[in-house]
Structures are given as C-alpha cells and as structure tokens.
Write an enzyme that holds these catalytic residues in place. Sequence first.
Site, short mmCIF file in Angstrom:
data_model
loop_
_atom_site.label_atom_id
_atom_site.label_comp_id
_atom_site.label_asym_id
_atom_site.label_seq_id
_atom_site.Cartn_x
_atom_site.Cartn_y
_atom_site.Cartn_z
N ASP A 1 0.85 -1.20 0.00
CA ASP A 1 0.00 0.00 0.00
C ASP A 1 0.89 1.25 0.00
O ASP A 1 1.75 1.38 0.87
CB ASP A 1 -0.84 -0.02 1.29
CG ASP A 1 -2.23 0.52 1.07
OD1 ASP A 1 -2.54 0.96 -0.05
OD2 ASP A 1 -3.02 0.48 2.04
N GLU B 1 -14.22 0.47 -1.71
CA GLU B 1 -14.46 0.46 -0.26
C GLU B 1 -15.59 1.41 0.11
O GLU B 1 -15.62 2.57 -0.34
CB GLU B 1 -13.17 0.88 0.49
CG GLU B 1 -13.37 0.96 2.00
CD GLU B 1 -12.09 1.08 2.81
OE1 GLU B 1 -10.99 1.04 2.22
OE2 GLU B 1 -12.19 1.20 4.05
#
Length: 293
Positions: free
Chosen positions: A89, A188
């Site tokens: 990430d 998300e």
Amino acid sequence: MEIATPRKKVTAPLILARKGGPRIRMITAYDYPTATIADRAGADIILVGDSLANVVLGFDDTLSVDLDVMIHHTAAVARAHPAPLVVGDMPWLSYHGSTADAVANAGRMVREGGAEAVKVEGGRKRLSVIEGILDAEIPVMGHLGLTPQSVHAQGGYKVQGKATEAARDLIRDADALAEAGVFAIVLEGVPTVVAEIITKEVSVPTVGIGAGPHTDGQVLVFHDVLGLHDGHLAKFVRQYARLQDDAIEALADFFSDVEKGTFPSDDESYSMSEEAARALLRDEPRGDAFDAF
Ligand code: KIV
C-alpha cells in the site's frame, strides 16, 4: 476445511484474468507470520495495507505511517515467499507530489520491500501518477470510494457515492483507472448497487470491502476477521474467530503454571549425566537438588 498450499505463484496478470471468473480472495497481512497464515489459508492477494497503522501500531488513522514503515512491513511479508500476490500500500504523501517522486517511491516498495504491485488511493485526480508508476512496469491496484487517507477531506469514514452525481463520479473514476491499466480496483464503502454497476462496467476485477456481494472479490483486514483486537468493527466486517480472547486465555494459563511451579516439567527441561551431576553436587551440596540423586 480445504487448505490450498503449496500453490502456483499469483501474479498481477493472473488477477486481471480473473475478471468474471472465480472470486478473488484478498486479505491484509503485515509480517512474516500473518503472511504465512494468509498463504496457507488460500489467499490470492496479500495486501500490506496501511491499515497496519491502526491494527498493528495503534494509531488512530492511516495518515501516521510513512514509506519506510510500509517498506519494513512489506519486506517482512515478502520474506514468507507467499504464493499470493504481494501488494504494498502506498502511504499518504508518497504519491501526492510529482510523478517522478511517486515512481521512485513505488520503486522502493518493489526493490526494498519486495512488493509485486502497489495500491494507490484515488481516481482521476491521481491518474498521472498512476500512469507513471505503470510506465515503470509496476502493476497498480486502484482504490476508490471510502479512501481512508482522505479521512479529513471526506469528513470522516463515510460511505461514498450515495448521491446520484457522486455515484456517477465514482463510475467515471473506475473507468479511468481501468483504461489507464490498473490490474484491479478495490471498492471500499460504497452502496451495493454502485459497486455492482462498476463491476459490470469495467474490464478489470473489483475487490470489495463494504461494497456488497457483487464485486469480483472481497477483502477484509486480518485483525478484524480473526478478532485480534477489541476495537470498533465496521458494519461490513464478519468475524470468523476471536484470537485475542484465545491468546489471553492461553497466556493466563501459562502464567498460572508459572505461579504454581508446574512449568517447566522434566520433559521441558535439560539434564546432565548423573555422574557429572553427582561430581558437581559432591563439592557443592545444594539441599533438595542433591536429594534428587
Ligand atoms: O489498508 C488497508 O488495509 C486497505 C484495505 C482495507 C483495502 O486499504
């Protein structure tokens, strides 16, 4: 229970080819043991998420971790040599300046951290840096909707795309990312119907978290799924174990054995020859220890 190991190495092109195929199984992991567990359980993708700021390092948000921290944890995951694709990430501010800086930072994730792909939050706003990273031959996973690095800009951790125009914007972002060449997109905190439309529309797999059941795969945070903390759990989390409770109970049992003197047993201790022990104790008798012979 089916355990899929050892397995063929998963690559970014293989994930891309999963569009519309078997659902993609993705989980976060942050170090050698959690990567090993994710691998043996059959993950397709391990995300070394910046959620480690919350669940491993105890920060309140993901803005607190920098590139060095992410590389440190990604490298620990990579040392497990897992079959799943290892995605590192990109932390906040590691891709918000120039494209050259973003490419250099993504390169560090690969070279020093052993990442096989990177994840970048944001849509069209981040397109030029995403294109730059892709141009450096580093596979990119997109991340749209509730993007935790935008917690202040989004006014908290709020479901995104609930209004019609906001949903259209998300769909345009997803189209742009897919066209740029990302190999998958995390969705998300978006309404089920929006995730479904995006999944049908884009040519790359979508992986949902709080995005309903119609995405091409699902991802959750390791510590949430396994109950490794007792903090807040989002509505979309399904907990499959309570390992924090199990760990507390196990350690309490250990401490109790220590207290009672029942640990360690003879089997858990080392011995020396009787002859050597006798010679030692002859010169220096030590009460009970001498009685043992
Ligand atoms: O950091 C993270 O764990 C993530 C997932 C929740 C997608 O970005």
